[in-house]
Design a protein around this motif. Sequence first.
Motif: not given
Length: 267
Positions: A180-183, A192-197, A202-208
């Motif tokens: 549901l979050v991925v959609r 769903a994922r971003y890369w940081g320092y 940052l697993e945005l989908a997992d966290q939400l």
Amino acid sequence: MAAAAPNRFAATRGALPRKPLYLATRNAMRIDADGNHLILRRAGAPVERFPLARVDRIVCNRHADWSGAALAACLAHGIPLIWLDGKSEAVGSALPRVAVASPMTASLESYLELPDWTVRFDNWIRRRRLETLTAWALRSAREDRAPDAEAFQQMKRAYVYNGEFPEVFAAEGRGWCHALVVRHLHLQGLQARYWGYDGQPLELADQLANLLWAELNLDCGSLPAGAPADRTLMLIFETWARRREERLSAHLADLKRHLARENETWP
């Protein structure tokens, strides 16, 4: 289990609503594409056809054998696919291309350049856990089933600071929350994922999804304890998800504010 559940998304105004397609089964199945339809074949069962224009997202497991044509058709129609493992955890996804990135992307990229972004994000997560718990307690109070003060404080210590809560909903719900979050993220032009320092993800989908999974368990209590892991359970989840769709929007809105504030502290 091959079933489509009611959903609130529609392709255009006046169009029939899109529905999630659950392909979680213990038996092997083959998924192909034919024009504007997905074709599902299982041994000993009639062939099933699903219009691509009506599919919102697809949740499947390792027993689903996808053809390249079927995968390409789903992505071309903007349908994300999420795979679950034997423990109902999301192990991966195939996402359509984001045609127009969200304006939030630039703020995210700047935030992730901060050397201590993980510490800042962890603090934000704890605040959202507290907000989730408080919102649940207020809803419960309106229904005359609020926890007493001591119980609330115990829940606060366990969940807000340690991420622990009673998991009473069937394990399948965790993967369904992730799908549901991925959609939702895709519709907002987010990944769903971003890369940081220093290459930290940052697993945005997992966290939400973790926030949503906690809220599902808080809301449902022991309600689904006797529900079978089949269409009935899926309908319970989808009914709940329709009532809680705005929660994802609230989390993202608060994340936007968090990003704006933290980016101002750039050294």
